[in-house]
Design an enzyme around this catalytic site. Structure first.
Site, PDB file in Angstrom:
ATOM      1  CB  CYS A   1      28.441  -0.513  58.237  1.00 48.83           C
ATOM      2  SG  CYS A   1      29.680   0.716  58.703  1.00 48.83           S
TER       3      CYS A   1
ATOM      4  CG  HIS B   1      29.737   1.153  54.211  1.00 44.98           C
ATOM      5  ND1 HIS B   1      28.750   1.016  55.165  1.00 44.98           N
ATOM      6  CD2 HIS B   1      29.512   0.167  53.302  1.00 44.98           C
ATOM      7  CE1 HIS B   1      27.957   0.014  54.842  1.00 44.98           C
ATOM      8  NE2 HIS B   1      28.404  -0.537  53.714  1.00 44.98           N
TER       9      HIS B   1
ATOM     10  CG  ASP C   1      27.362  -3.384  52.197  1.00 45.56           C
ATOM     11  OD1 ASP C   1      27.358  -3.624  53.423  1.00 45.56           O
ATOM     12  OD2 ASP C   1      27.348  -2.232  51.733  1.00 45.56           O
TER      13      ASP C   1
END
Length: 657
Positions: A412, A456, A472
């Site tokens: 991520c 994250h 995202d």
């Protein structure tokens, strides 16, 4: 007990019983054992040496040190404590002092009085364990070892050193004390010490999110199953795609590392719409004073405050568990951007390469609205050969460009940093937000568990008339990371499965349910016991109409008085017990003497009664002495056997007047 019988008992206690010593020393060892994780190794080793020395002295008393050696050991203990440089006040210094003193005192056991002093000191050491850990397992362990220590005290005061009977007595005493302890815990006023009376202890280093990010920093956290916080919602739980727990916002980058940037306060507070989510957060101890609230937090109370990047921070010590009430809205508009925010959100480490510019141009980043460019870039991640992995290859130089055009394997943090960088090349304000995403629902307790494995990173893009909007990019390449059904990667990270071997589904379900049940118990223990402070007490008692100190004291007196009355009734009005065999046989002997007018007076000792009987029946003096001696040995001694009982029965049966 008569004076003569008491004298016999005291004679039997002139020498300390070996079994009593072993029992007491074992209980003390169990009390100190959990401190191995909290005190310096040198202090723990010094105590173990002294304990082993005293245990050896139980069987070989000549090994025990004399006065000079004890004085030398005391000097060594003082030097050891001084060398730790922990001062004379505070949790660590006090615990080390008590444990060292307890070990030294073990070598001075000479009389029964010493056993009492050591027992009381051991109770203090047991209580000090709660200064380090307050879990329900530790509470149960300390209750167990304190019960053992209480049993040792019962054994010391018993005429016969019978361990099972002492343990039973200690258990009964403990069970009788628990109702009063619970009443005091609930009703006794919670007095909080002023800050100036609190001793600051050095914080232990804990793993967790950092205020900097570079490739690989978050993927290391995903391999950890450590609990970060738990959340219990007052109503509906937001779906997984909205569970973004906001942490540090990173705006400055040198091309590899991302760090926060101080900027001006936003021009206006965020405008929120839709239904609010009200929830209670139970934060685990951590190094930072960050509170990872659901994006976007709007309602909260002191000690929480909100900084310029909409992140919550606390003014309390982050090194302890704390509970917070927060209200968040998942639909929000942060409004216009101020100049400081704009400069920070468009900063670049240098001029982008031609290859980067060509990519942005090909995706229409320079000639289309920001919304269109965002869609084009997300489609680029989906359509091209990009992969989501916890173990991406190491990139030393130009990590963003190498990721976009060479490796295309990332986590991520790779996708978020590359996305923000490309947004800025297109002159669109963007920044990286780190925190936690998702959380596992515990159906037993009805709360979410957020662990380090949920760490994250995502992006925020500022759009006209909408403010900061969350994007995202990881969801484009790995949607299962955001809305998982059965996440095998996460199970592997949690240690439930391995790359080549998985637990059978029934075994996995059983383990999962057991863990959920246990975490639910632990959650309620932390909320209702450990976090039962002055505020919690006021809220709990007010639901019963107890709203002031006067009413609280009246209720406390009434409840404790009622419990005491019930216990007294059980103690004083129990059914008379049947006399034991020894007393029954001795009473037959007394009945035979009563035929000659020799009646045993109330409170008269067996030996005194025997002396009076021998004056009246001198011809039976030898038999009277033998019967009395065997009875005293059976009734008050510690060395009686089954053969003695048979001997008493035979002697009384043969006794003739």
């Amino acid at each position: 007990m008569s004076g003569s019988a008491g004298a016999v008992s005291m004679m039997m206690k002139t020498e300390l019983d070996k079994n009593v010593l072993i029992f007491l020393l074992s209980a003390i060892g169990l009390i100190v054992f959990p401190h191995v994780y909290h005190i310096p190794t040198a202090v723990f080793g010094f105590f173990c040496l002294l304990l082993a020395w005293r245990l050896a002295g139980v069987w070989k008393p000549n090994l025990l040190p004399g006065t000079a050696v004890i004085f030398l050991l005391v000097a060594c203990g003082i030097a050891l404590l001084y060398s730790l440089h922990q001062g004379i006040f505070g949790r660590d210094a006090g615990t080390n002092l008590f444990i060292t003193a307890l070990g030294l005192k073990l070598l001075e056991i000479r009389k029964e009085r010493d056993l009492y002093l050591i027992s009381y000191l051991a109770f203090i050491v047991a209580a000090s364990q709660f200064l380090y850990e307050q879990s329900i397992l530790m509470a149960a362990y300390i209750l167990l070892v304190c019960c053992l220590l209480l049993a040792a005290l019962v054994t010391i005061n018993s005429c016969k050193a019978q361990t099972p009977a002492s343990l039973k007595t200690a258990l009964v005493i403990t069970l009788q004390a628990i109702p009063i302890a619970v009443a005091l815990f609930i009703l006794f006023p919670r007095l909080e010490a002023p800050r100036w009376m609190l001793f600051n202890e050095p914080r232990q280093t804990r793993s967790g999110l950092s205020d900097t990010m570079e490739p690989g920093s978050i993927s290391n956290l995903v391999k950890s199953y450590e609990l970060v916080f738990r959340v219990k919602f007052a109503g509906a739980i937001p779906p997984p795609g909205q569970r973004y727990w906001r942490g540090p916002v990173l705006s400055y980058t040198d091309g590899k590392r991302w760090t926060p940037t101080a900027f001006l306060k936003p021009l206006k507070n965020p405008a929120v719409t839709g239904a609010p989510y009200q929830y209670t957060m139970l934060m685990e101890p951590q190094d930072k004073n960050w509170i990872f609230a659901l994006d976007m937090p709007k309602g909260f109370s002191p000690p929480l405050i909100q900084n310029a990047d909409y992140r919550l921070i606390t003014s309390d010590s982050p090194g302890k568990r704390a509970e917070y009430q927060v209200t968040s809205y998942t639909d929000y508009n942060t409004g216009p951007i101020n100049p400081g925010e704009y400069r920070a959100a468009t900063q670049l480490p240098g001029a982008p390469s031609d290859r980067i510019k060509q990519l942005v141009s090909r995706l229409h980043g320079f000639d289309s609205p920001p919304d269109d460019f965002i869609k084009q870039l997300l489609n680029h991640f989906r359509a091209e050969d990009f992969h989501y992995t916890l173990t991406p290859p190491v990139i030393e130089e130009n990590p963003i460009e190498s990721f976009l055009f060479k490796t295309r394997y990332g986590f991520c943090s790779h996708y978020a940093s590359a996305f923000v960088y490309l947004m800025r090349v297109a002159h669109i304000p963007a920044r990286v937000v780190t925190g936690y995403q998702g959380g596992e629902l515990n159906p037993v307790g009805g709360f979410l568990e957020i662990r380090q494995a949920d760490a994250h990173a995502w992006a925020e893009v500022w759009l006209e008339n909408r403010g900061w909007v969350r994007v995202d990019p990881t969801a484009a390449i790995a949607p299962e990371r955001i809305e998982p059904e059965i996440n095998v990667t996460r199970q592997t990270a949690y240690g439930i499965a391995t790359a080549d071997k998985y637990l059978p589904l029934p075994a996995y379900n059983w383990l999962k349910h057991t863990r959920q049940l246990w975490t639910s118990v632990d959650y309620n223990w932390q909320r209702w016991v450990i976090n039962y402070d002055n505020k919690s007490q006021s809220g709990f008692l007010s639901s019963f109409g107890i709203n002031d100190l006067k009413a609280m004291i009246y209720w406390m007196i009434a409840v404790i008085g009622s419990i005491t009355a019930v216990l007294c009734w059980f103690l004083l009005y129990q059914k008379p017990k049947t006399a034991d065999k020894v007393l029954l046989i001795y009473n037959r002997f007394c009945n035979k003497l009563a035929k000659h007018g020799l009646v045993k007076n109330p409170g008269e000792g067996a030996k005194d009664f025997a002396e009076r009987a021998k004056i009246t029946l001198p011809e039976r003096a030898e038999a009277i002495d033998r019967i009395t001696a065997v009875f005293i040995r059976l009734r008050y001694g510690r060395t009686a056997t089954g053969e003695d009982l048979q001997q008493l029965k035979t002697l009384v049966g043969l006794f003739k007047t």
